[in-house]
Design a protein around this motif. Structure first.
Motif, PDB file in Angstrom:
ATOM      1  N   UNK A   1     -88.267 -39.428 -31.223  1.00 33.11           N
ATOM      2  CA  UNK A   1     -89.069 -40.517 -31.937  1.00 33.11           C
ATOM      3  C   UNK A   1     -89.905 -40.057 -33.038  1.00 33.11           C
ATOM      4  N   UNK A   2     -91.189 -39.162 -32.522  1.00 32.85           N
ATOM      5  CA  UNK A   2     -92.027 -38.631 -33.494  1.00 32.85           C
ATOM      6  C   UNK A   2     -91.506 -37.925 -34.573  1.00 32.85           C
ATOM      7  N   UNK A   3     -90.562 -37.127 -34.385  1.00 34.77           N
ATOM      8  CA  UNK A   3     -89.777 -36.357 -35.344  1.00 34.77           C
ATOM      9  C   UNK A   3     -89.064 -37.257 -36.260  1.00 34.77           C
ATOM     10  N   UNK A   4     -88.152 -38.357 -35.936  1.00 43.50           N
ATOM     11  CA  UNK A   4     -87.535 -39.204 -36.691  1.00 43.50           C
ATOM     12  C   UNK A   4     -88.654 -39.973 -37.713  1.00 43.50           C
ATOM     13  N   UNK A   5     -89.645 -40.419 -36.856  1.00 43.61           N
ATOM     14  CA  UNK A   5     -90.742 -41.077 -37.681  1.00 43.61           C
ATOM     15  C   UNK A   5     -91.357 -40.216 -38.853  1.00 43.61           C
ATOM     16  N   UNK A   6     -91.438 -39.118 -38.533  1.00 39.98           N
ATOM     17  CA  UNK A   6     -92.050 -37.965 -39.568  1.00 39.98           C
ATOM     18  C   UNK A   6     -91.032 -37.901 -40.782  1.00 39.98           C
ATOM     19  N   UNK A   7     -89.700 -37.538 -40.550  1.00 39.01           N
ATOM     20  CA  UNK A   7     -88.765 -37.484 -41.359  1.00 39.01           C
ATOM     21  C   UNK A   7     -88.604 -38.723 -42.157  1.00 39.01           C
ATOM     22  N   UNK A   8     -88.588 -39.852 -41.646  1.00 42.10           N
ATOM     23  CA  UNK A   8     -88.734 -41.247 -42.469  1.00 42.10           C
ATOM     24  C   UNK A   8     -89.703 -41.189 -43.238  1.00 42.10           C
ATOM     25  N   UNK A   9     -91.156 -40.979 -42.883  1.00 40.77           N
ATOM     26  CA  UNK A   9     -92.319 -41.141 -43.438  1.00 40.77           C
ATOM     27  C   UNK A   9     -92.179 -40.144 -44.665  1.00 40.77           C
ATOM     28  N   UNK A  10     -91.593 -38.732 -44.447  1.00 42.98           N
ATOM     29  CA  UNK A  10     -91.562 -37.896 -45.568  1.00 42.98           C
ATOM     30  C   UNK A  10     -90.745 -38.287 -46.616  1.00 42.98           C
ATOM     31  N   UNK A  11     -89.483 -38.837 -46.192  1.00 48.75           N
ATOM     32  CA  UNK A  11     -88.635 -39.343 -47.379  1.00 48.75           C
ATOM     33  C   UNK A  11     -89.036 -40.590 -48.088  1.00 48.75           C
ATOM     34  N   UNK A  12     -89.788 -41.375 -47.337  1.00 52.89           N
ATOM     35  CA  UNK A  12     -90.215 -42.562 -47.918  1.00 52.89           C
ATOM     36  C   UNK A  12     -91.487 -42.360 -48.938  1.00 52.89           C
ATOM     37  N   UNK A  13     -92.389 -41.137 -48.443  1.00 51.59           N
ATOM     38  CA  UNK A  13     -93.170 -40.734 -49.550  1.00 51.59           C
ATOM     39  C   UNK A  13     -92.588 -39.745 -50.785  1.00 51.59           C
ATOM     40  N   UNK A  14     -91.740 -39.274 -50.663  1.00 51.40           N
ATOM     41  CA  UNK A  14     -90.947 -38.650 -51.784  1.00 51.40           C
ATOM     42  C   UNK A  14     -90.602 -39.492 -52.552  1.00 51.40           C
TER      43      UNK A  14
END
Length: 126
Positions: A16-29
């Motif tokens: 869950x933590x890793x998926x949330x981080x990947x989603x946040x990274x893609x959203x930021x980009x």
């Protein structure tokens, strides 16, 4: 590396933590002009990747990959289409030593950077 005997709850929390981080990274980009990335530091276990529009002056995002077991990537790379989800996570790896395989789809150089690790954290707006 992922240890034998860790609880299913711990693994699910890491997912869950890793998926949330990947989603946040893609959203930021997708909502910024952050297109350039480079390895800031790698100590054999933790990999720090930074990103910005212009890495000569500052970084806008720092990504920490924890317990890296395998790494195949350029030290510096750029993303062309910022609306694509360049960072993707795959659960489980071929070598089964790590929980995740993070794939960074580099559409500029037409290659996929691979990081096998046990967790990802993103620090945005640094």
């Amino acid at each position: 590396m992922a240890e034998q005997g860790v609880s299913k709850e711990w693994i699910e929390a890491k997912k869950e933590q890793t998926v949330a981080a990947i989603v946040a990274i893609n959203d930021f980009i997708a909502h910024s002009n952050c297109s350039d990335f480079m390895i800031k530091h790698y100590d054999g276990s933790r990999l720090y990747l930074i990103g910005s529009f212009d890495l000569c002056y500052y970084s806008e995002i720092e990504i920490l990959f924890e317990e890296v077991g395998y790494l195949s990537m350029s030290t510096v790379f750029s993303l062309w289409d910022l609306q694509k989800e360049a960072f993707q996570v795959k659960f489980g790896t071929d070598d089964e030593d790590n929980l995740f395989e993070i794939q960074i789809h580099d559409d500029y150089e037409k290659k996929v950077h691979i990081i096998r690790c046990d967790g990802v954290q993103a620090h945005i707006g640094i």
